[in-house]
Enzyme design. Structure first.
Site, PDB file in Angstrom:
ATOM      1  N   SER A 196     -22.846  64.668 -30.362  1.00  0.00           N
ATOM      2  CA  SER A 196     -22.979  63.223 -30.589  1.00  0.00           C
ATOM      3  C   SER A 196     -24.160  62.908 -31.492  1.00  0.00           C
ATOM      4  CB  SER A 196     -23.130  62.507 -29.246  1.00  0.00           C
ATOM      5  OG  SER A 196     -22.007  62.744 -28.437  1.00  0.00           O
ATOM      6  N   ASN A 197     -25.255  63.682 -31.358  1.00  0.00           N
ATOM      7  CA  ASN A 197     -26.405  63.459 -32.228  1.00  0.00           C
ATOM      8  C   ASN A 197     -26.128  63.861 -33.674  1.00  0.00           C
ATOM      9  OD1 ASN A 197     -28.830  62.496 -30.610  1.00  0.00           O
ATOM     10  ND2 ASN A 197     -28.058  64.145 -29.332  1.00  0.00           N
ATOM     11  N   LYS A 256     -21.024  70.824 -20.890  1.00  0.00           N
ATOM     12  CA  LYS A 256     -22.260  70.084 -21.163  1.00  0.00           C
ATOM     13  C   LYS A 256     -22.152  68.757 -20.430  1.00  0.00           C
ATOM     14  CE  LYS A 256     -25.098  68.192 -24.933  1.00  0.00           C
ATOM     15  NZ  LYS A 256     -25.038  66.723 -24.953  1.00  0.00           N
TER      16      LYS A 256
END
Length: 311
Positions: free
Chosen positions: A50-51, A174
């Site tokens: 996502s980053n 995760k």
């Protein structure tokens, strides 16, 4: 599939990407970032987490950045540092294609988000079928990426992830839900040699290790990879009091980073303190102005960066 194994325990970082003023890939800054992370002692780099603004990239850009990370590591003596690729798509078909592309570009594992455009229709049965169908087709082992913030609130419980963990090509998760109870249930149920359970936040790095996690896959190592490697070393050496002290700093700094907007905040911090990159993001995200945020917004981040530069 017979050789499907989880990524080894350690510190993993969902790396940010850098863009120029036209929102095109800034390849030299991306390479500089990958290299600093590797030099900081990370075990692996997650490209298009996502980053990494995965949803803002074309398929070709995804392949380019995976290959760039792998080549940068190889060329600088870091062949043992893994590249994991985020491969979540909004259809099973697209996700399968992204897994295949990731393998071709040099990734060893795929991290798969649950589709969420039609969140009300994503029943447990459909979620199980999606991840199993993707794992059946993927040429590399897959991992379940549970991040309710970016999946319209879909939050897979430990029963669902545990059931998926029985698949021979699903080798980890995760947990960006930062649910340590869920992590502990999974780590104590699924054997570590078959399934790696990672928290998705540095705020629970040590707590996760105590509960049997495989390490961390978190945003904050973008800023301070050495500090995270140091905490992992302290933990492995049984120096719990020292690890707790460092964990406190990581927790405060991670919270400041979240309040800065995470992706934009990471880029602003990195470009200010490590002399590469810039603050550009792809719209609808907007850059973060650290001066406008004020010095009180980064007190613990500044303390962490001072530690990072001393290690």
């Amino acid at each position: 599939m017979a050789n499907s194994t989880p990524p080894p325990p350690g510190v993993y970082v969902p790396a940010v990407l850098f863009f120029d003023e036209n929102e095109d890939l800034d390849l030299s800054s991306i390479k500089a970032h990958v290299l600093r992370l590797a030099q900081g002692g990370v075990t692996g780099i997650l490209v298009q987490g996502s980053n990494g603004e995965a949803q803002h990239l074309s398929h070709e850009e995804r392949k380019t950045t995976i290959r760039l990370a792998r080549d940068t590591l190889n060329e600088n003596g870091f062949k043992d540092v893994l590249v994991i690729a985020g491969t979540g798509g909004q259809s099973t078909r697209e996700t399968k294609k992204l897994c295949s592309d990731a393998q071709e570009a040099g990734a060893t594992h795929a991290l798969v988000l649950t589709p969420a455009v039609w969140a009300p229709q994503m029943t447990v049965d459909k979620i199980l079928k999606f991840h199993r169908d993707v794992a059946d087709a993927s040429p590399i082992p897959t991992m379940i990426y549970n991040f309710p913030t970016v999946t319209a609130g879909l939050n897979l419980d430990s029963d669902t992830i545990g059931a998926l963990g029985q698949h021979p090509n699903i080798v980890g998760t995760k947990l960006s839900c930062a649910d340590v109870g869920k992590l502990h249930r999974l780590a104590s149920t699924l054997p570590a040699e078959k399934f790696a359970t990672f928290p998705g936040s540095s705020a629970v790095f040590l707590q996760g290790l105590i509960s049997g996690s495989a390490g961390v896959i978190g945003a904050l190592p973008n800023v301070a990879p050495k500090a995270h490697a140091e905490l992992y070393r302290l933990w492995k050496e049984g120096k719990l009091a020292e690890a707790q002290k460092l964990q406190a700093l990581l927790g405060h700094a991670d919270w400041e980073l979240q309040k800065l907007g995470s992706i934009a905040g990471i880029k602003a911090i990195v470009s200010k303190h490590f002399r590469y990159g810039n603050t550009n993001v792809r719209g609808p995200l907007t850059p973060r102005d650290l001066e406008a945020a004020g010095p009180s917004a980064t007190t613990k981040l500044e303390e962490l960066i001072a530690l990072e530069k001393s290690l």
